[in-house]
Design a protein around this motif. Structure first.
Motif, PDB file in Angstrom:
ATOM      1  N   MET A 107      43.136  29.146  42.549  1.00  0.00           N
ATOM      2  CA  MET A 107      42.403  30.269  43.135  1.00  0.00           C
ATOM      3  C   MET A 107      42.162  30.034  44.634  1.00  0.00           C
ATOM      4  O   MET A 107      42.326  30.959  45.448  1.00  0.00           O
ATOM      5  CB  MET A 107      41.047  30.455  42.430  1.00  0.00           C
ATOM      6  N   GLN A 121      46.034  36.232  41.920  1.00  0.00           N
ATOM      7  CA  GLN A 121      44.580  36.106  42.084  1.00  0.00           C
ATOM      8  C   GLN A 121      43.839  36.843  40.963  1.00  0.00           C
ATOM      9  O   GLN A 121      42.889  36.328  40.379  1.00  0.00           O
ATOM     10  CB  GLN A 121      44.162  36.681  43.436  1.00  0.00           C
ATOM     11  N   ARG A 122      44.317  38.094  40.647  1.00  0.00           N
ATOM     12  CA  ARG A 122      43.654  38.865  39.582  1.00  0.00           C
ATOM     13  C   ARG A 122      43.720  38.150  38.240  1.00  0.00           C
ATOM     14  O   ARG A 122      42.739  37.988  37.537  1.00  0.00           O
ATOM     15  CB  ARG A 122      44.327  40.248  39.450  1.00  0.00           C
ATOM     16  N   ARG A 143      41.549  35.124  38.190  1.00  0.00           N
ATOM     17  CA  ARG A 143      40.122  35.411  37.953  1.00  0.00           C
ATOM     18  C   ARG A 143      39.868  35.612  36.466  1.00  0.00           C
ATOM     19  O   ARG A 143      38.887  35.135  35.901  1.00  0.00           O
ATOM     20  CB  ARG A 143      39.713  36.689  38.695  1.00  0.00           C
ATOM     21  N   SER A 145      39.923  32.328  34.769  1.00  0.00           N
ATOM     22  CA  SER A 145      38.694  31.565  35.039  1.00  0.00           C
ATOM     23  C   SER A 145      37.571  32.065  34.160  1.00  0.00           C
ATOM     24  O   SER A 145      36.783  31.289  33.614  1.00  0.00           O
ATOM     25  CB  SER A 145      38.259  31.742  36.485  1.00  0.00           C
ATOM     26  N   LYS A 146      37.514  33.411  33.999  1.00  0.00           N
ATOM     27  CA  LYS A 146      36.441  33.970  33.173  1.00  0.00           C
ATOM     28  C   LYS A 146      36.615  33.498  31.720  1.00  0.00           C
ATOM     29  O   LYS A 146      35.638  33.100  31.054  1.00  0.00           O
ATOM     30  CB  LYS A 146      36.466  35.501  33.239  1.00  0.00           C
ATOM     31  N   THR A 206      38.419  43.050  31.975  1.00  0.00           N
ATOM     32  CA  THR A 206      38.612  41.595  32.041  1.00  0.00           C
ATOM     33  C   THR A 206      38.144  40.903  30.758  1.00  0.00           C
ATOM     34  O   THR A 206      38.168  39.683  30.672  1.00  0.00           O
ATOM     35  CB  THR A 206      37.818  41.007  33.217  1.00  0.00           C
TER      36      THR A 206
END
Ligand code: ADP
Length: 468
Positions: free
Chosen positions: A269, A293-294, A297, A300-301, A429
């Motif tokens: 990231m 990047q999307r 993320r 990561s979540k 997400t």
């Protein structure tokens, strides 16, 4: 039969076997008593006639006897007299004895079927049976000899029917007593079966308790012993121990893997952000970096959600419980989240004053935020979300109601499962972990969560927490 409990089945089989045994006993009692009674009747007849032989005497001259106060009976016979002693039993226990001359003349005594035995010649053999009006009679003849008694006969007669009367009372008594005994034995059998099978009931209760509560650390305890039921309990306990180990290993793996993934993910990231800031990137390269990047993320979540999950499962003790003002927590979260105004949706909130629970702030914040953000995500444009906090007698209830897309009946159970998503188009997400986290947090607080929903009308999620 298949739906009956084992206890009841054992009792039924036992009752059937007992009925058979009792019926057999009844017939054995009847046949043995019949024989014994008939033998007793015959013995009585023989005894009475044999006794009476000695009670008859002959006197050629009556003057030789002392007649004062004598109650004996005297009969003219030949050139003298026959003396029948007063001990002569002409009728005792329905056994009749009569004294005859050899030509059939009755001298003394009784014969209830004299008419039918008049032609019956005297014989020194054993017992004879004759049938008169469908009743059998035993007849025994004994010849008197010596001392002037030659040519005289004693004939004893007894009806076999008196045995039938005794048989009928034995049969009646057996018919009352045997079923009573059977009922007592069946009741006793039922109690024994219940007692013997009680450990199975305990095992089943304990196993279903462990299954429902999901606490594989618990064990079935039915005391000490080495019989089949204790072996069954041990087998269950071994199975729970193995399952517990397997789940523990899986949880550890998820926790370790998520932990290990966090560092490389942060590097990716950071590098992504750095590269995007570089002015020399072409438009294609920029777009590719934005995609990375999307997705980064999102990943990561997911890693964070998984870590939160495993922490609750394997390190629950790290979440400390405190007395928490739910009114304050819910109101402040509602105030913050009402600002989102996503999709034109309005959030309103109603809370009872000073509602206290024993809880963990971080976890309950996550739970409420999950429910409200789901209500936004699956709500309808310009719709409403209503949050209510109420204090009941035993529980504190928090409900989050929306007027969004709703959930089909058959899906309502599944939405609390991990990674289950019924509407992926709106989940953004999300990974289907939000509601299972809500469920785990409710359980951790000794509470529960339910959903009521109708497709196209909306959903209401309700959290129940124990009141303090
Ligand atoms: P996610 O939202 O990340 O998909 P959740 O565990 O929060 O995962 O929700 C699981 C599923 O339950 C969602 O995919 C959605 O279909 C359904 N769901 C959750 N909340 C609502 C709601 N308020 N209205 C309608 N459906 C919902």
């Amino acid at each position: 039969m298949k739906n009956l409990s084992i206890r009841f089945k054992i009792t039924l089989w036992f009752a059937a076997a007992l009925t058979l045994v009792i019926a057999l006993t009844y017939f054995i009692i009847l046949s043995v008593s019949g024989r014994v009674i008939q033998k007793t009747i015959k013995d009585n007849l023989i005894e009475t006639v044999t006794h009476n032989i000695d009670e008859v005497e002959y006197y050629s001259d009556i003057s030789t006897t002392d007649l004062n106060n004598d109650v004996d009976h005297f009969i003219h016979y030949g050139n003298g007299f026959l003396e029948i002693d007063d001990d002569f039993l002409d009728e005792v226990n329905e056994v009749y004895t009569a004294l005859y001359q050899a030509d059939g003349t009755l001298l003394y005594g009784e014969n209830p079927i004299a008419r039918h035995t008049s032609g019956l010649t005297f014989t020194g053999g054993g017992l004879r049976t004759i049938s008169v009006a469908k009743t059998d009679y035993y007849i025994l003849d004994r010849e008197l000899t010596g001392n002037g008694l030659d040519g005289l006969w004693l004939r004893g007669i007894v009806s076999e029917e008196q045995g039938a009367v005794q048989m009928s009372s034995i049969s009646k008594m057996s018919l009352i007593l045997l079923p009573m005994l059977a009922l007592l034995a069946i009741f006793g059998g039922y109690l024994i079966a219940r007692r013997m099978l009680q450990p199975i009931h305990d095992i089943s209760l304990a196993a279903s308790g462990i299954g429902k509560g999901g606490d594989l650390k618990k064990r079935i305890n039915i005391g000490s012993g080495n019989d089949e039921l204790h072996q069954l309990a041990d087998t269950f306990n071994e199975m729970f121990a193995r399952l517990d180990d397997a789940f523990e290993a899986e949880r550890r793996f998820t926790s370790d893997a998520s932990h290990e993934l966090r560092t490389p993910m942060s590097v990716i990231m950071a590098q992504c952000e750095y590269s995007l800031e570089e002015s020399g990137n072409t438009e294609d390269c920029r777009q590719a970096l934005e995609v990375i990047q999307r997705q980064g993320r999102k990943m990561s979540k997911l890693i964070n959600d998984m870590l939160n999950f495993t922490r609750l499962e394997i390190r629950a003790e790290s979440y400390l419980l405190e007395t928490l003002d739910m009114t304050e927590l819910v109101s402040s979260l509602c105030t913050d989240m009402a600002l989102m105004k996503e999709n034109g949706i309005t959030l309103t909130c109603h809370t009872d004053a000073h509602v206290l629970v024993h809880g963990n702030r971080e976890l309950l914040t996550r739970l409420i935020a999950n429910l409200i953000s789901n209500a936004y995500r699956y709500g309808k444009a310009n719709g409403h979300i209503h949050v209510t906090l109420q204090s009941g007698t035993d529980n504190v209830t928090l409900s989050v109601a929306d007027d969004g897309i709703g959930i089909a009946k058959e899906e309502q159970d599944k939405i609390f499962h991990r990674f289950y998503q019924s509407d992926t188009s709106r989940s953004g997400t999300g990974f289907g972990l939000g509601l299972s986290m809500v469920y785990e947090i409710a359980q951790f607080h000794g509470g529960s969560v339910t959903v009521e929903s109708e497709p196209g009308v909306g959903s209401t999620f309700t959290l129940f927490l124990p009141k303090i």
